[in-house]
Design an enzyme around this catalytic site. Sequence first.
Site, PDB file in Angstrom:
ATOM      1  CE  LYS A 289      -4.419   1.352   0.547  1.00 10.15           C
ATOM      2  NZ  LYS A 289      -5.098   1.047   1.815  1.00 10.15           N
ATOM      3  CG  HIS A 290      -0.291   4.723  -0.014  1.00 10.86           C
ATOM      4  ND1 HIS A 290      -0.922   5.147  -1.165  1.00 10.86           N
ATOM      5  CD2 HIS A 290      -1.237   4.764   0.958  1.00 10.86           C
ATOM      6  CE1 HIS A 290      -2.177   5.435  -0.899  1.00 10.86           C
ATOM      7  NE2 HIS A 290      -2.400   5.205   0.374  1.00 10.86           N
ATOM      8  CG  ASN A 439      14.831   5.813  10.982  1.00  7.76           C
ATOM      9  OD1 ASN A 439      15.883   5.553  10.438  1.00  7.76           O
ATOM     10  ND2 ASN A 439      14.639   6.931  11.696  1.00  7.76           N
ATOM     11  CG  HIS A 535      16.097   7.747   2.205  1.00  9.44           C
ATOM     12  ND1 HIS A 535      17.072   6.846   2.564  1.00  9.44           N
ATOM     13  CD2 HIS A 535      15.937   8.579   3.258  1.00  9.44           C
ATOM     14  CE1 HIS A 535      17.502   7.134   3.782  1.00  9.44           C
ATOM     15  NE2 HIS A 535      16.835   8.177   4.224  1.00  9.44           N
TER      16      HIS A 535
END
Length: 535
Positions: A289-290, A439, A535
């Site tokens: 999801k996303h 993180n 990231h």
Amino acid sequence: MTAPTPIRRALVSVSDKTHLEVLAQILIDSQVEVLSTGGTYQALEALGVAVVKVSEYTGAPEILGGRVKTLHPKIHGGILALPTPAHEAELRLHGIAPIDLVVVNLYPFRQVVAEPGSSFEDAVENIDIGGPAMVRAAAKNWQRVAVVVDPADYTRLGEALREHGGALPESLRRSLMRKAYAHTAAYDAAIAGYLARFDDVGLSVGTDALPDRLFVAGAAQGELRYGENPHQPARFYATELAAGEPAGLHRAVQHQGKALSYNNLLDADAALGLCRDLSRLGPAAAVIKHVSPCGAAIARGDEALADVYVRAREADAESAFGGIVALSGPVDRAVAERLAETFLEVVIAPSFTPEALALLAGKKNLRLLSLEDMLVGTGPEAQPALRLRSIAGGLLAQREDAVTVAAAQGKVVTRRAPTASELRDLELAQIVGKAVRSNAIVLCKDGATVGIGGGQTSRVEAARQATARAGARAQGAVLASDAFFPFRDGVDAAAAAGVTAIVQPGGSVRDEEVVTAADEHGLAMVFTGQRHFRH
């Protein structure tokens, strides 16, 4: 611009002979004089075309083992001549006839270098010289000459010739010109990209090296529904950089559902990548999801894929709503029944049985993507793919992250070592953690995730998020951290929730403090020395 003249003379030299019979019939019906070379000459003659060898037309034989065939003034003069009195007079002076149509596609360089065992010499011999020269010349003179590089355009060529009395309209010639330059640009990019794999003495630069120059060429795979938001137009391009990688989403077959969006493809790619990594541990399911995992699981023993999927979904059933699912095995009726229980956007798997397709057909908005060889070439020995990201002013490039130090290969730094079952769950957590935004903290238990904390600005907050999502399921779970613990607080939070073992890279100035905390709580801890930021 004057009206286009009819197509009277064509030069045909194609490596890809797909649909050549269609082109042959068009040339016959249009009564076009045809010049050709080598294998194309033989193929056209067999199809009934009255074809003339280029060597007979020019009076110059093919030489150097076929390296020189069409590099001759009678060829390039005939292509490049403008319809002006001065050029026409020069053509007559030198006995050169105008060439109005060039149908050329190039040596199969990409296919050759992709073959296992292909040598540098093989690659060099499949660098086309005469073909690109003719294509570029014809494209430059597009106002008079039509150039066709794609067999898929033969049909519209024939239709236009019939509709316009044997001539071609400006709009088609302009379209073919653009396509021709894109064709030669992509070809050169493929060659330059291949040559970048070698140093100045011809030795391979290795799988980790990045090129000094980056050549990106891609073909649009059609319009997407929209970009990240409905007001943003978007497209998906299949690039030459993907050559040699495991099968990408450009090869997936969509069986049902509306067109894919930019977000659908990003999520599907994340699901595919995680499923590939997990499949090394056994039958696997991943729910995204996303662009982040909300659940993942691997089979316990001979557990059915349908049950593996349910455990992945139930890891965070709330987040799985509207998610994207990747499965490492075929979707049969049993799997389809479980998929149908939840609203999903996309499911990607190697295949779907007819029964599964029939059952899921009722889910009109669910996209089903099959990618038959999605797990081929994904082993630990495979070269990590090159991944690009755009920023203001350019592109960032790096090799795809790969877990090369698994938990079982790490260093046990606590008094207690992990058990065999803990090690298996630690490896699962480590792989999933690699796919979570930093993180990242991942909790796993009995072959499935039970809590994921990601995208946090502090590691202890990621640990709190993961343990909170796990709730009571954190009791007896293991934990993976994508980077070291800077303080012992993350370990204390994990232990308080019931975590029994941790895998992390190590490398903090407070490692001793962190290990002491683990020993105080009776946890097993493994250092891998390998960070996995995302990231």
